[in-house]
Design a protein around this motif. Structure first.
Motif, short mmCIF file in Angstrom:
data_model
loop_
_atom_site.label_atom_id
_atom_site.label_comp_id
_atom_site.label_asym_id
_atom_site.label_seq_id
_atom_site.Cartn_x
_atom_site.Cartn_y
_atom_site.Cartn_z
N SER A 1190 0.84 -1.22 0.00
CA SER A 1190 0.00 0.00 0.00
C SER A 1190 0.87 1.26 0.00
O SER A 1190 0.59 2.24 -0.71
N GLN A 1191 1.96 1.27 0.81
CA GLN A 1191 2.85 2.43 0.81
C GLN A 1191 3.49 2.64 -0.55
O GLN A 1191 3.64 3.77 -1.03
N LEU A 1192 3.88 1.54 -1.19
CA LEU A 1192 4.48 1.65 -2.52
C LEU A 1192 3.50 2.24 -3.52
O LEU A 1192 3.86 3.10 -4.33
N GLN A 1193 2.26 1.82 -3.43
CA GLN A 1193 1.25 2.35 -4.35
C GLN A 1193 1.02 3.85 -4.11
O GLN A 1193 0.92 4.63 -5.06
N THR A 1194 0.93 4.21 -2.85
CA THR A 1194 0.72 5.65 -2.56
C THR A 1194 1.90 6.48 -3.04
O THR A 1194 1.74 7.57 -3.61
N GLN A 1195 3.13 6.00 -2.82
CA GLN A 1195 4.30 6.75 -3.29
C GLN A 1195 4.33 6.82 -4.81
O GLN A 1195 4.68 7.85 -5.39
N LYS A 1196 3.97 5.71 -5.46
CA LYS A 1196 3.92 5.74 -6.92
C LYS A 1196 2.92 6.79 -7.41
O LYS A 1196 3.19 7.58 -8.31
N LYS A 1197 1.75 6.79 -6.76
CA LYS A 1197 0.74 7.77 -7.18
C LYS A 1197 1.23 9.20 -6.96
O LYS A 1197 1.05 10.07 -7.81
N SER A 1198 1.84 9.44 -5.79
CA SER A 1198 2.32 10.81 -5.52
C SER A 1198 3.40 11.22 -6.50
O SER A 1198 3.39 12.35 -7.02
N HIS A 1199 4.33 10.33 -6.81
CA HIS A 1199 5.38 10.66 -7.78
C HIS A 1199 4.81 10.87 -9.17
O HIS A 1199 5.23 11.75 -9.91
N GLU A 1200 3.85 10.05 -9.55
CA GLU A 1200 3.22 10.23 -10.86
C GLU A 1200 2.49 11.57 -10.93
O GLU A 1200 2.55 12.27 -11.95
N ASN A 1201 1.81 11.93 -9.84
CA ASN A 1201 1.12 13.22 -9.82
C ASN A 1201 2.13 14.37 -9.94
O ASN A 1201 1.90 15.34 -10.67
N GLU A 1202 3.24 14.25 -9.23
CA GLU A 1202 4.26 15.30 -9.32
C GLU A 1202 4.84 15.37 -10.73
O GLU A 1202 5.05 16.47 -11.28
N LEU A 1203 5.07 14.21 -11.33
CA LEU A 1203 5.59 14.22 -12.70
C LEU A 1203 4.59 14.85 -13.65
O LEU A 1203 4.96 15.63 -14.54
N GLU A 1204 3.31 14.52 -13.48
CA GLU A 1204 2.29 15.11 -14.36
C GLU A 1204 2.23 16.63 -14.19
O GLU A 1204 2.13 17.38 -15.17
N SER A 1205 2.30 17.08 -12.93
CA SER A 1205 2.26 18.53 -12.71
C SER A 1205 3.48 19.21 -13.32
O SER A 1205 3.37 20.27 -13.95
N LEU A 1206 4.66 18.62 -13.16
CA LEU A 1206 5.86 19.21 -13.75
C LEU A 1206 5.81 19.18 -15.27
O LEU A 1206 6.22 20.13 -15.94
N ARG A 1207 5.30 18.09 -15.83
CA ARG A 1207 5.16 18.07 -17.29
C ARG A 1207 4.18 19.13 -17.76
O ARG A 1207 4.39 19.78 -18.80
N GLY A 1208 3.10 19.30 -16.99
CA GLY A 1208 2.15 20.37 -17.36
C GLY A 1208 2.81 21.74 -17.30
O GLY A 1208 2.58 22.58 -18.16
N GLU A 1209 3.64 21.99 -16.27
CA GLU A 1209 4.33 23.27 -16.18
C GLU A 1209 5.30 23.45 -17.35
O GLU A 1209 5.39 24.54 -17.93
N ILE A 1210 5.99 22.37 -17.72
CA ILE A 1210 6.91 22.47 -18.87
C ILE A 1210 6.14 22.77 -20.14
O ILE A 1210 6.54 23.60 -20.97
N GLN A 1211 4.99 22.11 -20.30
CA GLN A 1211 4.18 22.36 -21.50
C GLN A 1211 3.68 23.80 -21.53
O GLN A 1211 3.68 24.46 -22.58
N SER A 1212 3.23 24.28 -20.36
CA SER A 1212 2.76 25.68 -20.31
C SER A 1212 3.90 26.64 -20.61
O SER A 1212 3.70 27.64 -21.30
N LEU A 1213 5.09 26.35 -20.11
CA LEU A 1213 6.22 27.22 -20.41
C LEU A 1213 6.58 27.16 -21.89
O LEU A 1213 6.95 28.18 -22.48
#
Length: 1694
Positions: A1190-1213
């Protein structure tokens, strides 16, 4: 004695004989350089006249004449560097004779007394002798009232540093002076009056002044030196103290009293002292002349001229100019007498003669005294209202430079000039010429002295009223005494006082003309004093120096003309009358001429020794003396015969009289001696008897006194010891009690700490054991795979049961907690209901509901108990299964042992390889991380420095804009006399803050300022603040990304530490990470290439006149593009780092190879003898696996969310970058005006959109706030339920405090809330009293530091409390404008700049501390958090205040540099702190002259005192410690840079001894840093180049090892600096050697690979970037009191 030339008595005898022989007045002119012996020669000449001639009366006039010398020497002579008894005035003494040539009187004229010596003496010089004689005789009883002391105590006598002359006793000289005064008829009362005035002058020099501000000063109250001066002078203390610090200005209608500054007050004090001394000198000269005045008619006189000799010093001023001018006149008179008149008379008498050439100094005299000469131009400049030394120097250059060969201009100065005198070239410094020529003194001070009760003092100023106006200049020297009485002219109605004013130069020129007339009317005799050496050494003769003096004064030409000429001459009648004694009666003829020829032919056989002219007989040198000798021998023979007869008769008569008197005296003396001896014997016997009884009485009385005192001391001591013993016992008892409690508390604390540590160790150990058990269970789980397949259903069932049991346990615990919470709330509610009836009813209902809930919960507990019993039964079945499982596992152990041994070897090999790889990777990553952090720090400092430089340029342009604006207003107001100007503060509000941190706006600012003529709309302050807010948002976003990067780096470091404990990552995952990095790096390179291509396209396609690189639009858009691209690159790098960290964390979480030692497993399994432990371990293993998944899944989700947000920021830039590129391409096609308008329009639309978004968010927040308020009102009625809901998050201590808070809130609102209220119309008055007219010194001494900042912030708080944005904006704008005005007006005052820098920083910190932001609120107390701003966000104004603080800091640095710069070279390089180290200067070096007159007065102590002054002022003003460190670092950089630059430019400073001196000075500066606790400020590192340069001067410089050591040591010096120091290195003594050229080339070869700046000198103007770390204040605002001295009565506390 006429043939004993060149003895001084021979010259005196010749003058005396010629006076008697020719009946003509004579003059002896004593000349020579300073220290050559002129004064002594004049004294010997006067002594000869007094001895030879005697006096005509019994008054002993000759003794009075000689007695005038000690008096004049004591008041007019002083010690100089060239002479220990140098005459500082000129004097011409006329000794009068009667018809019998006996002295009947004398008269003295004085010229140009050096008054400046009274108040200032150079090094190794003294004031006038009379002052040191007074100090040496201070112990005399009659001098006690003068309150004198040592000469080192008085300011006027200690400046030279040499108060004693070797071989001279000042006390003995004082006795001689007083004896001479008595001999000249000056009574004791007048003598004490003179000494009283002189002592008053000394005390006046010790009067100090304290500055009230830059334009006024005051005398400290009851100042002792001034009190003594007023007592001695008999004047009022208050009047003198007032007029020393004030002056009166008279106009045509009114009279004003104006205060003067401290410097002017000191000058006025010194002028008064000089004036008093000059008048006292004149008074003494007048009384000496009265005492020497002849009572009978004078027949003839001999004048002795003792005037100052030719002088040239390092610094020559007005006094040396006048002295050398007088010597030029005397040299001209000598030339006129010896050469011109002599040769003209030879021609007139028709004697064969060949003319002799000589030096005529008439052109030099014309340069000085002719029309438009130096003195005329000086007098003309003195008459100018704004005349100065500089303008006079320019007039001299314009008039005489390149027009007169005798006038030159120095190469290195514009305030000096050179005159070629007959003796040498002399360079005069123009500074002080005008002031000394005018010699001003204030009228009011003279009036105070004239009103003195001391009757001698007004006598000094009586003659002054007849000649000078009260406020005019007083004469420096004495006007020559005339034989005619000068009557004061009656003032005409239209005559002004200016007609009576005469400058010192004019008076001196007139007195010289009168002296020349006197000398020309007499027969001159010349005494040329030759100085043997310049060092005042005895028995040392410098031949070259003597020949130079002889050639300069024309003695060589005089010898030539004397050898060839006829210095003596007689008319025929005079010769006959004189030498008639040598003629016989038959030789006398009727023709006197023929008679003289006959006699000369008999007396002088050599006919070449004389010549016969028309009317005179001319004799060569020595012939007249020969004739006089023959005449004297003949007269002497006749006198001897007469004398021997008379002397024999007189001696016989005297002998008879003396013998008779001696017998009588012997008889009486012997009788008297016998009587005295008998009386002595009787007195001796009586004295012995008296002594016996007296000594007995004294000893008995002393014994009794000692016995009583001993008993009393014993009693007191014993009592004291008893009390001390009692106190010690009491303290020991109390200490034991305290120790008992403290030791008990320490033991308890130690026990708690130990217990916590033991519990922690137990936890760690149990965790380790649990991990070990987990590994074992994993092995078991893998080893019994086939059994698990057989019992899948059983495992599922067991897991379900265990999960159900855990859930029930959790629910049971939650119910228990809820139950306990309900019980607590129930108890609190019951207490509340007892106090309040209404709340009691509501709480009763809620209690009933709670009881119902408890009943329902109890039912649920009963059900859970039943389920628990069922689980226990199921547990028994599981235990039975576990026993079977244990037997099966024992069979598998033997099989696992063999596999374990093989796996161990493979595991160890893999672990070793992976560990080595991980170690290499970590080392490379750490190195890269360190390098990147260093590069980021350097980039940050460069960006900060660039920003602060732009800010400095902006402030300079802003001041220029204000000046241009004022000039335009003045130009507009000139043709309109009726127009009135508005207040400058009203118009400056719009243009005061037009700077932001963005580079584009900073570059747009000059464009707006270059068009002041166009009538544009004023800059909208709100738009500016919005733009600035956008900038701050971008900076905050950048800071958040940086924080996130730091956080990820910390996570990566933690993961790396965990990886060291766990097995390393696999090779496939490393390959995956490297592929990701390569992909991101390729993407980054692609974006960079696109950016470079875009920039190239811009530069190729732009139009030359519109899109030029310097065009404003091009710069604006290009800077925007570069900023966006840089931000994009930063974001990509952060994404790359986050991705790599994410992969590493994933790999760290994945399960590792868990093969462990089978033997350990076997031992652990054998220890589990209970079957239940195996089942529980198995269940725990399952739960931990699920938890980890369960901890691994939560960390995966959090890292994926962070990656998605950073990719969105890069796209916006990217989109923003494309949009900016399109906008840039569109703008480049537009004309310039349309382009700028389009860019501005685009920026405005973007900001308006952001503003709308913010408004929407604000409305949403307002809605939520209103909803929350309504909910709070609803929940206020249900406090019990609210408390139950908050019980899980609130501690019991907070719950107990909660009901108390509503009681305290109303009480706090009644107290002072830390706010100040003022009216809108009082804003300007507030700024005026608190900023514009505030004196920093009074605030720093009397008030708390930063008080103005606190008062302004409390006013801002009240405006924020009222929600009045206009008031906040107006107050902040007026505050910043006021600070800028104060700094513009008093920007050169260090205390003012330091004070406002401290207050600006404190105001900035207050805005941060009370802003309401969490980052700043965590430093506050709860009470301070209540004072935070509620309605406005002043982040934009914080940026403006930060920019203002940077400007003030840069101005402070400039002020420091201006103060320190004159001291550094003298204190660090030229002054010898360690005496005797420098030794002899290197030969061949020319003497350096400095343009600064007092450069040599600064020492290292001066620099350290100045540093102490700076540090104390900054500490008094409450400046932040970190800011003080930055200021100290900047000061030390300035000192090091200027010192090193001067060292690199001066060859005489590059020596071993100078290196040692520099290192000692640097150690003193480091000691200062250590004393002030500033070693960590970075100031020491700024001195590293100077330290290495000093070490370079001291190390060996011969071998290759020395070259290698130098290259490794001098890492802070550039190659050019090292080579320059080696080239300039000059040996001082024989033990040192010059650096070889080959060694320097070796150094250059070794340093050729070093990449450093080719610049030789350091940039002394460089300013380090400044930062303002947040420094919260612990001072509570409600405790601040406003003193009444600030004049803020219109402010009220809220």
């Amino acid at each position: 004695m006429g043939d004993m030339d060149p003895h001084i008595f021979a010259v005196a005898e010749e003058a005396y004989k010629q006076m008697a022989r020719d009946e003509r007045n004579q003059s002896i002119i004593v000349s020579g350089e300073s220290g050559a012996g002129k004064t002594v020669s004049a004294k010997y000449a006067m002594r000869y006249f007094a001895t030879v001639s005697g006096s005509a009366s019994e008054a002993n006039v000759e003794e009075k004449v000689l007695a005038s010398n000690p008096i004049m020497e004591s008041i007019g002579n002083a010690k100089t560097t060239r002479n220990d008894n140098s005459s500082r005035f000129g004097k011409y003494i006329e000794i009068g004779f009667d018809k019998r040539y006996r002295i009947i009187g004398a008269n003295m004229r004085t010229y140009l007394l050096e008054k400046s010596r009274v108040v200032f003496q150079a090094e190794e010089e003294r004031n006038y002798h009379i002052f040191y004689q007074l100090c040496a005789s201070a112990a005399l009883p009659e001098f006690k009232t003068l309150r004198l002391g040592s000469a080192n105590y008085f300011h006027y006598t200690k400046q030279g540093g040499s108060p004693v002359i070797d071989g001279v006793d000042d006390a003995k000289e004082m006795a001689n002076t007083r004896q001479a005064c008595t001999l000249l008829g000056i009574s004791d009362s007048y003598q004490m009056g003179i000494f009283r005035i002189l002592a008053g002058i000394l005390h006046l020099g010790n009067v100090d002044f304290t500055s009230r501000d830059s334009d006024s000063c005051t005398v400290p109250p009851k100042h002792e030196p001034l009190t003594i001066f007023c007592d001695l002078m008999g004047v009022e203390y208050e009047e003198m103290a007032h007029w020393l610090c004030h002056r009166k200005l008279a106009t045509a209608t009114e009279t004003y009293i104006k205060p003067i500054s401290k410097l002017h007050a000191i000058n006025a004090r010194d002028a008064l002292a000089k004036h008093i001394y000059a008048n006292l000198f004149n008074w003494i000269v007048d009384h000496v002349n009265k005492a020497l005045h002849a009572t009978v008619k004078q027949h003839s006189f001999i004048g002795v001229l003792d005037i100052y000799g030719f002088e040239t010093f390092e610094i020559n001023s007005f006094e040396q100019f006048c002295i050398n001018y007088a010597n030029e006149k005397l040299q001209q008179q000598f030339n006129m007498h010896v050469f011109k008149l002599e040769q003209e008379e030879y021609m007139k008498e028709q004697i064969p003669w060949t003319l002799i050439d000589f030096y005529d100094n008439q052109p030099c005299i014309n340069l000085i005294e002719a029309k438009m000469g130096i003195l005329d131009l000086l007098d003309e400049e003195c008459k100018m209202p704004k005349g100065s030394d500089d303008t006079w120097a320019q007039k001299l250059y314009n008039t005489h430079l390149n027009k007169c060969a005798l006038f030159e201009k120095p190469r290195m100065s514009n305030k000096a000039f050179i005159i070629k005198h007959f003796a040498d070239k002399v360079e005069y410094q123009c500074e002080g010429f005008l002031e000394k020529n005018k010699d001003t003194v204030y009228e009011e001070q003279i009036k105070v002295l004239k009103s003195s009760k001391f009757k001698l003092l007004p006598e000094l100023f009586q003659d002054e009223e007849k000649v000078l106006s009260p406020t005019s200049a007083t004469p420096s020297g004495r006007v020559p005494l005339s034989r005619m009485a000068v009557k004061p002219a009656k003032a005409r109605p239209g005559q002004t006082s200016k007609e009576h004013k005469k400058t010192v130069g004019h008076q001196f020129r007139n007195s010289l003309h009168l002296l020349m007339e006197t000398l020309n009317a007499t027969t001159p005799h010349y005494v040329r004093c030759i100085k043997p050496n310049d060092f005042k050494f005895p028995f040392t003769f410098d031949e070259k120096r003597a020949v130079q003096q002889l050639r300069a004064c024309g003695v060589l030409e005089t010898i030539r003309i004397s050898a060839a000429g006829f210095p003596s001459r007689w008319t025929y009648q005079e010769f006959f009358s004189r030498y008639r004694v040598l003629m016989k009666q038959r030789d006398v003829l009727s023709d006197r001429k023929q008679t003289c020829k006959n006699v000369l032919e008999k007396l002088i056989l050599d006919k070449d020794k004389y010549q016969f002219g028309k009317t005179k007989i001319f004799f060569r040198a020595g012939q007249v003396a020969y004739l006089e000798k023959i005449r004297a021998d003949k007269l002497r023979a006749a006198c001897i015969r007469i004398q021997k007869t008379i002397r024999g008769w007189l001696m016989r008569k005297k002998y008879v009289r003396m013998r008779k008197a001696a017998v009588t005296i012997q008889r009486y003396v012997r009788g008297y001696q016998a009587r005295c001896y008998a009386k002595f014997l009787r007195r001796t016997r009586a004295a012995i008897t008296i002594q016996k009884f007296q000594r007995m009485y004294v000893i008995r009385r002393r014994y009794r006194c000692m016995r009583d005192a001993t008993i009393a001391l014993q009693a007191l001591l014993r009592g004291y010891m008893a009390r001390n013993k009692y106190q010690m016992m009491l303290r020991e008892h109390k200490a034991i009690v305290i120790q008992k409690h403290v030791r008990g508390w320490l033991a308890r604390v130690r026990y708690r700490r130990t217990s916590k540590a033991i519990v922690y160790l137990q936890c760690c150990y149990r965790r380790m054991m649990a991990k070990r058990e987990l590994k074992k269970l994993k092995i078991e789980a893998r080893s019994v795979e086939r059994y698990k397949k057989l019992h899948i259903g059983l495992e599922n069932k067991i897991m379900q049961l265990q999960r159900k049991i855990d859930e029930q346990n959790k629910e049971y615990k939650s119910l228990l907690e809820k139950m306990s919470n309900l019980e607590i709330t129930y108890s609190t509610e019951t207490e509340k209901l007892r106090s309040d009836v209404e709340r009691l009813r509501m709480s009763e209902e809620e209690a009933k509901n709670a009881t119902n809930r408890v009943l329902s919960l109890q039912d649920e507990i009963a059900k859970l108990r039943k389920e628990l019993q069922q689980t226990q039964s199921e547990k028994k079945t599981i235990e039975e299964w576990a026993d079977k499982y244990k037997h099966e596992t024992e069979q598998l152990v033997s099989e696992l042992k063999e596999q374990n041994t093989l796996l161990k070897t493979e595991k160890e090999e893999l672990n070793r390889r992976i560990h080595d790889q991980a170690k290499e990777i970590t080392e490379t990553m750490e190195k890269k991380l360190v390098e990147e952090t260093k590069q980021l720090e350097l980039d940050l400092n460069d960006e900060r420095l660039r920003y602060q430089n732009l800010l400095n340029e902006f402030s300079r342009l802003e001041e220029r804009y204000d000046d241009l604006k004022d000039e335009m207003n003045l130009m507009v107001n000139i043709p309109k006399p009726g127009h009135k100007r508005t207040d400058s503060t009203h118009s400056s509000n719009e243009s005061e803050y037009t700077f932001s941190s963005e580079i584009t706006e900073a570059e747009d600012l000059p464009l707006r300022m270059e068009e002041p003529s166009e009538k544009k709309a004023p800059l909208d302050m709100s738009l500016f603040l919005k733009l600035q807010k956008r900038v701050t948002e971008l900076e905050q976003e950048k800071q958040s990304l940086q924080d996130e990067l730091d956080r990820k780096e910390e996570q990566a470091l933690r993961a790396k530490a965990k990886e060291e404990e766990r097995p390393p990552i696999r090779g496939a995952e490393l390959e995956y990470e490297s592929l990701k990095r390569q992909e991101l790096e390729s993407e980054n390179k692609k974006l960079k290439n696109e950016l470079n291509e875009l920039q190239k396209a811009l530069t190729e396609t732009r139009s030359p006149e519109v899109t030029a690189p310097g065009a404003p639009a091009y710069r604006v858009l290009l800077d925007q593009l570069t900023s966006v691209s840089e931000e994009l690159e930063v974001r990509k790098e952060e994404v790359l780092i986050l991705r790599s960290q994410l992969v590493s964390q994933k790999e760290a979480i994945q399960p590792k190879n868990t093969m462990t030692d089978a033997t350990i497993l076997l031992e652990d399994v054998q220890k589990m003898k209970d079957k239940g432990e195996i089942a529980q371990a198995y269940i725990g293993l399952k739960e931990t696996n699920r938890l980890l998944e369960s901890q691994l899944q939560t960390q995966k989700k959090s890292h994926e969310n962070e990656l998605e947000s950073l990719r969105g920021e890069i796209q916006s830039l990217k989109e923003e970058n494309n949009r900016q590129q399109q906008l840039l391409a569109q703008n480049l096609q537009l004309p310039p005006e349309a382009r700028i308008e389009a860019s501005l329009q685009h920026e405005i639309t973007r900001l308006t959109n952001e503003n709308l978004d913010l408004m929407e968010q604000l409305e949403k927040q307002d809605k939520t706030v209103r909803k929350l308020k309504k909910q709070l009102k609803v929940f206020a009625k249900k406090i019990g339920e609210l408390e139950v809901g908050q019980m899980e998050n609130i501690s019991p201590g907070q719950i107990i405090d909660e009901p108390i808070r509503p009681v305290n809130i109303p009480r706090k609102e009644k107290d002072f809330q830390g706010m100040l209220e003022y009216k809108k119309e009082d804003e300007q008055k507030l700024v005026k009293n608190l900023i514009l007219e505030l004196k920093p010194r009074g605030v720093a001494v009397n008030l708390i530091p930063g008080l103005p900042a606190y008062i302004l912030f409390m006013c801002v708080r009240h405006a924020d409390y009222l929600n009045d944005d206009q008031k906040v904006r107006s107050l902040l704008t007026s505050t910043i404008n006021g600070i800028k005005k104060v700094l513009k007006k008093r920007g050169d005052d260090f205390e003012t700049v330091s004070f406002w820098l401290s207050n600006t920083c404190r105001f900035l910190h207050c805005l941060k501390q009370y802003s309401g932001e969490e980052g700043f609120m965590k430093h506050n107390t709860p009470r301070q958090n209540e004072h935070c701003l509620t309605n406005f966000d002043l982040a934009e104004y914080r940026q403006v205040l930060s920019d203002l603080a940077i400007q003030i800091y840069q101005q402070l640095v400039r002020v420091l540099e201006n103060i320190l710069q004159p001291m550094i070279v003298s204190g660090m390089l030229e002054h010898e702190t360690i005496q005797g180290v420098s030794g002899v200067k290197p030969t061949g070096l020319r003497k350096r002259t400095s343009s600064i007159a007092d450069e040599g007065t600064y020492t290292l102590d001066s620099i350290i005192r100045q540093l102490n002054s700076f540090h104390s002022v900054m500490c008094q003003h409450g400046m932040d410690p970190e800011l003080i460190k930055q200021v100290v670092k900047q000061m030390f950089y300035i000192i090091g840079a200027i010192t090193l630059n001067n060292l690199l430019l001066r060859k005489d400073m590059c020596s071993w001894s100078k290196g040692m001196q520099i290192r000692y000075n640097v150690s003193q500066l480091e000691e200062w840093l250590r004393d002030k606790n500033l070693m960590n400020s970075g100031a020491k590192e700024t001195l590293e180049p100077l330290i290495q340069a000093a070490q370079l001067l001291q190390v060996k410089k011969k071998t290759d090892e020395d070259a290698e050591a130098i290259c490794s040591m001098c890492n802070a010096l550039t190659t050019a600096q090292i080579v320059k120091v080696l080239n300039l290195y000059t040996p001082v003594n024989e033990f040192e050697e010059r650096v070889l050229v080959s060694f320097i080339r070796t150094i250059q070869m070794r340093l050729r690979d070093r990449k450093d700046s080719p610049q030789l000198l350091m940039d002394a103007k460089h300013i380090f970037p400044v930062t303002f770390p947040f420094n919260p204040s612990s001072l509570a605002l409600e405790t601040i009191q406003i003193p009444a001295s600030l004049g803020l009565g219109f402010i009220s506390r809220v």
